[in-house]
Design a protein around this motif. Structure first.
Motif, mmCIF file in Angstrom:
data_model
loop_
_atom_site.group_PDB
_atom_site.id
_atom_site.type_symbol
_atom_site.label_atom_id
_atom_site.label_comp_id
_atom_site.label_asym_id
_atom_site.label_seq_id
_atom_site.Cartn_x
_atom_site.Cartn_y
_atom_site.Cartn_z
ATOM 1 N N LYS A 215 0.825 -1.206 0.000
ATOM 2 C CA LYS A 215 0.000 0.000 0.000
ATOM 3 C C LYS A 215 0.859 1.255 0.000
ATOM 4 O O LYS A 215 0.479 2.277 -0.586
ATOM 5 N N ARG A 216 1.997 1.184 0.659
ATOM 6 C CA ARG A 216 2.866 2.363 0.740
ATOM 7 C C ARG A 216 3.738 2.515 -0.505
ATOM 8 O O ARG A 216 3.954 3.612 -1.000
ATOM 9 N N LEU A 217 4.236 1.400 -1.020
ATOM 10 C CA LEU A 217 5.136 1.482 -2.164
ATOM 11 C C LEU A 217 4.413 1.817 -3.463
ATOM 12 O O LEU A 217 4.949 2.535 -4.310
ATOM 13 N N ILE A 218 3.199 1.314 -3.640
ATOM 14 C CA ILE A 218 2.517 1.456 -4.920
ATOM 15 C C ILE A 218 2.140 2.908 -5.209
ATOM 16 O O ILE A 218 1.987 3.295 -6.373
ATOM 17 N N VAL A 219 2.001 3.737 -4.182
ATOM 18 C CA VAL A 219 1.599 5.132 -4.405
ATOM 19 C C VAL A 219 2.801 6.042 -4.649
ATOM 20 O O VAL A 219 2.625 7.211 -4.991
ATOM 21 N N LEU A 220 4.014 5.527 -4.487
ATOM 22 C CA LEU A 220 5.210 6.329 -4.735
ATOM 23 C C LEU A 220 5.590 6.256 -6.201
ATOM 24 O O LEU A 220 5.434 5.218 -6.848
ATOM 25 N N ASP A 221 6.132 7.343 -6.741
ATOM 26 C CA ASP A 221 6.661 7.245 -8.098
ATOM 27 C C ASP A 221 8.029 6.560 -8.019
ATOM 28 O O ASP A 221 8.651 6.465 -6.968
ATOM 29 N N MET A 222 8.479 6.072 -9.151
ATOM 30 C CA MET A 222 9.655 5.194 -9.174
ATOM 31 C C MET A 222 10.912 5.816 -8.562
ATOM 32 O O MET A 222 11.621 5.138 -7.812
ATOM 33 N N PRO A 223 11.252 7.076 -8.834
ATOM 34 C CA PRO A 223 12.474 7.623 -8.224
ATOM 35 C C PRO A 223 12.458 7.584 -6.694
ATOM 36 O O PRO A 223 13.448 7.221 -6.066
ATOM 37 N N LYS A 224 11.335 7.974 -6.098
ATOM 38 C CA LYS A 224 11.245 7.944 -4.634
ATOM 39 C C LYS A 224 11.295 6.516 -4.112
ATOM 40 O O LYS A 224 11.944 6.222 -3.104
ATOM 41 N N ARG A 225 10.580 5.630 -4.792
ATOM 42 C CA ARG A 225 10.551 4.224 -4.351
ATOM 43 C C ARG A 225 11.942 3.596 -4.471
ATOM 44 O O ARG A 225 12.394 2.878 -3.571
ATOM 45 N N ASP A 226 12.627 3.879 -5.565
ATOM 46 C CA ASP A 226 13.965 3.320 -5.761
ATOM 47 C C ASP A 226 14.946 3.841 -4.714
ATOM 48 O O ASP A 226 15.867 3.122 -4.302
ATOM 49 N N ALA A 227 14.749 5.091 -4.293
ATOM 50 C CA ALA A 227 15.672 5.692 -3.331
ATOM 51 C C ALA A 227 15.625 5.002 -1.977
ATOM 52 O O ALA A 227 16.589 5.079 -1.210
ATOM 53 N N TYR A 228 14.542 4.317 -1.679
ATOM 54 C CA TYR A 228 14.400 3.680 -0.371
ATOM 55 C C TYR A 228 14.280 2.164 -0.508
ATOM 56 O O TYR A 228 15.170 1.423 -0.107
ATOM 57 N N TRP A 229 13.216 1.697 -1.126
ATOM 58 C CA TRP A 229 12.988 0.260 -1.225
ATOM 59 C C TRP A 229 14.082 -0.426 -2.051
ATOM 60 O O TRP A 229 14.717 -1.376 -1.591
ATOM 61 N N THR A 230 14.301 0.016 -3.264
ATOM 62 C CA THR A 230 15.195 -0.698 -4.169
ATOM 63 C C THR A 230 16.631 -0.665 -3.688
ATOM 64 O O THR A 230 17.354 -1.659 -3.808
ATOM 65 N N VAL A 231 17.055 0.461 -3.132
ATOM 66 C CA VAL A 231 18.419 0.554 -2.609
ATOM 67 C C VAL A 231 18.654 -0.492 -1.522
ATOM 68 O O VAL A 231 19.695 -1.163 -1.491
ATOM 69 N N HIS A 232 17.685 -0.670 -0.644
ATOM 70 C CA HIS A 232 17.824 -1.667 0.412
ATOM 71 C C HIS A 232 17.696 -3.084 -0.134
ATOM 72 O O HIS A 232 18.423 -3.991 0.280
ATOM 73 N N ALA A 233 16.762 -3.291 -1.074
ATOM 74 C CA ALA A 233 16.582 -4.623 -1.646
ATOM 75 C C ALA A 233 17.836 -5.085 -2.378
ATOM 76 O O ALA A 233 18.186 -6.275 -2.356
ATOM 77 N N ASN A 234 18.524 -4.152 -3.012
ATOM 78 C CA ASN A 234 19.713 -4.503 -3.787
ATOM 79 C C ASN A 234 20.815 -5.126 -2.935
ATOM 80 O O ASN A 234 21.632 -5.900 -3.449
ATOM 81 N N ILE A 235 20.873 -4.776 -1.671
ATOM 82 C CA ILE A 235 21.964 -5.270 -0.820
ATOM 83 C C ILE A 235 21.513 -6.352 0.144
ATOM 84 O O ILE A 235 22.240 -6.710 1.063
ATOM 85 N N LEU A 236 20.308 -6.894 -0.065
ATOM 86 C CA LEU A 236 19.858 -7.992 0.781
ATOM 87 C C LEU A 236 20.788 -9.189 0.605
ATOM 88 O O LEU A 236 21.061 -9.613 -0.521
ATOM 89 N N PRO A 237 21.277 -9.765 1.700
ATOM 90 C CA PRO A 237 22.149 -10.944 1.559
ATOM 91 C C PRO A 237 21.347 -12.144 1.064
ATOM 92 O O PRO A 237 20.180 -12.321 1.410
ATOM 93 N N LEU A 238 21.984 -12.964 0.239
ATOM 94 C CA LEU A 238 21.345 -14.149 -0.316
ATOM 95 C C LEU A 238 22.131 -15.422 0.015
ATOM 96 O O LEU A 238 21.923 -16.459 -0.609
ATOM 97 N N ASP A 239 23.009 -15.322 1.010
ATOM 98 C CA ASP A 239 23.765 -16.503 1.405
ATOM 99 C C ASP A 239 22.884 -17.440 2.229
ATOM 100 O O ASP A 239 21.753 -17.103 2.575
ATOM 101 N N ALA A 240 23.377 -18.621 2.524
ATOM 102 C CA ALA A 240 22.595 -19.631 3.244
ATOM 103 C C ALA A 240 22.086 -19.073 4.576
ATOM 104 O O ALA A 240 22.851 -18.500 5.353
ATOM 105 N N GLY A 241 20.792 -19.231 4.821
ATOM 106 C CA GLY A 241 20.192 -18.765 6.065
ATOM 107 C C GLY A 241 19.677 -17.348 6.024
ATOM 108 O O GLY A 241 18.953 -16.926 6.928
#
Length: 430
Positions: A215-241
């Motif tokens: 609900k919060r992300l869908i109302v943001l335009d892409m630049p604002k959303r990328d500045a917060y959500w995508t930046v954090h998602a990009n560095i999510l660890p994907l190692d075991a566990g």
């Protein structure tokens, strides 16, 4: 068994009353026998030994033994086998008599856990338990209740870690606006706390789950959303566990007929938002996991199609419909092809301006043509309309040097204003 619960509470109460995390062996035997006095102990043993054999208690050497009389026979001490159980039982016993927790922490029954400046090392586990139980019982956070400067307590690792850890364990009703405010403050200091958002995203009924995030992300335009959500998602660890990897692997590999459809839906939402990431490993694995979820639960495609219809990121839409096409190719049955072709047609082709994305068009058309090949295309789908040529607007491929310089000047002007500065997760969670 009622006497067992009473015995556990009595041992915890003894620990709390004496401000120590153990009970002498002889005292433990006496306390537990008192709770089981209506029940004769098995022949040749005590009720303490019965509970110990069942894994509830353990015997440890007395830490005071070196200071004791060297000629006296040392007595073992009793602790709960599981430290977290002990901490929560002690917290529960203490809070039963507390009316105003701030007073209890300042000069009452909870004063012993701190020295007005920091948490006593022996009671870090108890602080963890209080960080869960105080919000659940009183709708107040431990950070707000400790005496003195809240900023000083927020910098105490024991309090800081206890608050973050409590978010994984407390009940849904204990999350308040103040909880979110504190979380935002910690998140601004430590990006690693973002993992909490992923952990609770698949929890049905949780106030911070994937539906609330969407609900919060869908109302943001892409630049604002990328500045917060995508930046954090990009560095999510994907190692075991790692949390993101566990969510992806559960979605991809561990589905069954008994899996809760609501949990599948929540996972599908968060996986779809992962598609905004420029981290190719995360994006690819999320796409494959979405395909597996759609095969198991075909209703997800229509739901996600509606949920993300207004998103202004073709990256997301391309991958979402590609995941659906993959599900159709793997399953290749009418159970998926009939409803999926209707969804793809409505989302991509049944409109005045077909999205100018070759990948998106190809995935959606692939679903429709596969359904047509299997003779299960719904009557509502006009396959000729789904085929090129389309009436899309012509894409502008030329950019003048003057336009680039103008955009650069605007960006430099904005860089000195608050418009370019982070404003925290309040953008999407409040």
């Amino acid at each position: 068994m009622k006497p067992t619960n009473q015995a556990l509470a009595a041992i915890a109460s003894e620990m709390a009353e004496n401000r120590r995390d153990y009970v002498p062996h002889s005292d433990a035997i006496s306390i537990i026998d008192g709770k089981f006095r209506a029940y004769p102990a098995p022949l040749g043993t005590t009720w303490f030994e019965v509970l110990q054999r069942n894994g509830l208690f353990r015997l440890d050497p007395d830490p005071r033994e070196r200071r004791a009389d060297p000629f006296a026979a040392p007595e073992d001490i009793v602790r709960f086998s599981f430290q977290r159980l002990q901490d929560h039982l002690m917290a529960s016993v203490i809070l039963e008599t507390v009316i105003k927790p701030s007073d209890a922490l300042k000069s009452g029954s909870l004063k012993f856990i701190h020295d007005d400046e920091s948490i006593q090392g022996d009671w870090v586990g108890l602080v963890d338990a209080l960080s869960v139980q105080l919000p659940e019982r009183f709708n107040q956070e431990l950070l707000d209740l400790l005496p003195g400067d809240i900023n000083a307590w927020a910098n105490d690792p024991a309090v800081n870690d206890a608050f973050i850890e409590s978010l994984r364990w407390r009940n849904n009703e204990s999350f308040t606006d103040r909880t979110l405010e504190l979380f935002n403050a910690f998140l601004e200091v430590e990006d690693g706390h973002f993992d909490i958002i992923i952990q609770v995203s698949a929890s049905a009924g949780h106030p911070w789950n994937a539906k609330a995030l969407h609900k919060r992300l869908i109302v943001l335009d892409m630049p604002k959303r990328d500045a917060y959500w995508t930046v954090h998602a990009n560095i999510l660890p994907l190692d075991a566990g790692a949390t993101a990897r566990r969510l992806i692997e559960w979605s991809a590999l561990e589905q069954s007929e008994q899996t809760d459809p609501e949990v599948q839906y929540l996972c599908a939402i968060i996986l779809t938002w992962f598609l905004a990431s420029s981290n190719r490993e995360l994006r690819d694995k999320a796409t494959k996991a979405l395909t597996s979820l759609m095969i198991r639960n075909p209703s997800l495609y229509a739901k996600l199609g509606d949920d993300f219809a207004a998103v202004d990121d073709l990256y997301i839409l391309e991958r979402l419909h590609t995941a659906a096409f993959g599900a159709c190719c793997v399953s290749n049955c009418e159970r998926l092809l009939r409803p999926f072709s209707a969804v793809a047609y409505k989302a991509v082709f049944d409109r005045v301006d077909v999205p100018a994305s070759i990948l998106l068009r190809d995935a959606a058309l692939g679903i429709i043509e596969l359904a047509d090949c299997k003779n299960c295309l719904p009557e509502t789908v006009d396959i000729q309309k789904a085929r090129p040529p389309y009436n899309s607007k012509v894409i502008r491929l030329s950019v003048t040097e003057e336009a680039v310089e103008k955009a650069a000047k605007v960006r430099w002007r904005l860089s000195d204003t608050k418009l370019m500065r982070p404003v925290g997760w309040r953008l999407w969670l409040l």
